[in-house]
Design an enzyme around this catalytic site. Sequence first.
Site, PDB file in Angstrom:
ATOM      1  N   GLY A 108       0.837  -1.202   0.000  1.00  0.00           N
ATOM      2  CA  GLY A 108       0.000   0.000   0.000  1.00  0.00           C
ATOM      3  C   GLY A 108       0.862   1.238   0.000  1.00  0.00           C
ATOM      4  O   GLY A 108       2.059   1.169  -0.304  1.00  0.00           O
ATOM      5  N   ASN A 109       0.275   2.366   0.322  1.00  0.00           N
ATOM      6  CA  ASN A 109       1.068   3.597   0.421  1.00  0.00           C
ATOM      7  C   ASN A 109       0.481   4.479   1.519  1.00  0.00           C
ATOM      8  O   ASN A 109      -0.545   4.144   2.114  1.00  0.00           O
ATOM      9  CB  ASN A 109       1.140   4.319  -0.929  1.00  0.00           C
ATOM     10  CG  ASN A 109      -0.233   4.661  -1.454  1.00  0.00           C
ATOM     11  OD1 ASN A 109      -0.951   5.453  -0.867  1.00  0.00           O
ATOM     12  ND2 ASN A 109      -0.627   4.041  -2.569  1.00  0.00           N
TER      13      ASN A 109
END
Length: 402
Positions: free
Chosen positions: A211-212
Amino acid sequence: MFPALHAKKVILGISGSIAAYKTPLLVRALVKAGAEVQVVMTPSSKSFVAPLSLSTVSNKAVYSEFVESEDELWNNHVDLGLWADLMLIAPASANTLSKMAQATCDNLLLAVYLSAKCPVYFAPAMDLDMHEHPATQDAIQRLISRNNIHIPAQEGELASGLQGVGRMQEPDQIVDFLEQDLSSKMPLLGTKMMVTAGPTYEPLDPVRYIGNYSSGKMGYAIANEAASQGAEVILISGPADDLAIHPGVTLVQTKTADDMHTACLRHFEDCNILVMAAAVADYKPKHVEVSKIKKEEEITSVELVKTVDILESLGKKKTSQVLVGFALETDNELSNAKEKIKKKNLDAIILNSLADKGAGFQHATNKITFIPALGEHTAFTLKDKSEVAVDVLTQIKTMIDA
Ligand code: CTP
């Protein structure tokens, strides 16, 4: 059609003037326009119009006391003031106008007025000489100077038999006034807008993902601002922080880039403007393990494949929609961002630079450059994301209207 009043929560404050006898018609007209109306009366207005008539047409109990004597229930003026999208004081008598101007708080209507955070409209109604009196005119001017909106009294025959200015505008005229004033402040009324926000999570196994750090704040701020400017908004969000949404926003929650793509495709044909603020992962694991990967498995690398480029895919399907993307860059910012406009068939791109302090992921602030496909770009200073949202929407509207 009254789109600006549709689904609006309106407090109608009625004060003691003969024009109060017209307020059941005013409630009817507001309800017909799609508004939900809560009536709050001053004690003296009840001599001019029956609360029962008003509760019947508004389909709600009418409030006039801080505590209702029948059931000993406290009418919370603060909650009422916060509930409303707008407050209309009609008729506004000389007495009530003067008290509003001085912050006197000796009845429920005035307490609600002082607690209201929403726009307040007032429609004076009184006899000619009272209306002309410098003290009344002074109160009206003071209220206007504090951003209360004046629905001026009209000239005509008054209850006293005198001829002159002092008649409250007719219920239909008041509703037209509200509709026009609200519409003028809602430049996106009638627009269907799709906004994406937040990160995407690309699973590795049932407990892990790639993810980020995107919080979703920028996309949510754009969606909320668009709704408050009258747009019908679909917000397609990845797993973002738990952020507040405007009642005019429909939230569609997604997780992966593929989910977000599917949701975007479902709503794209119907929308006029797309703002793609989501930080979509560019890669996902080629295989998603069904069971949790164990330490003993000694995995030292994960094979990745590219995710779908949602914006590029929508750019190919574009007919009349206006497409606006975001570009997060670290170097060759302007030229890279302009390249993305071409590659993804966009009308504009909003550049975030990671070089700018306080801009980008997680922050409450952002610093953007708006780059239209045609014409000059505009660079903005570091601002709160809610203010950036206003700039973004103003730029898009200017670009469309050009
Ligand atoms: N975007 C998208 N789908 C992806 C990746 C990006 O729709 N799989 C969108 C983003 O929401 C953004 C725009 O494309 O509006 C540009 O995203 P950005 O990350 O800046 O660029 P990329 O196209 O991913 O290219 P790169 O990461 O190489 O700069």
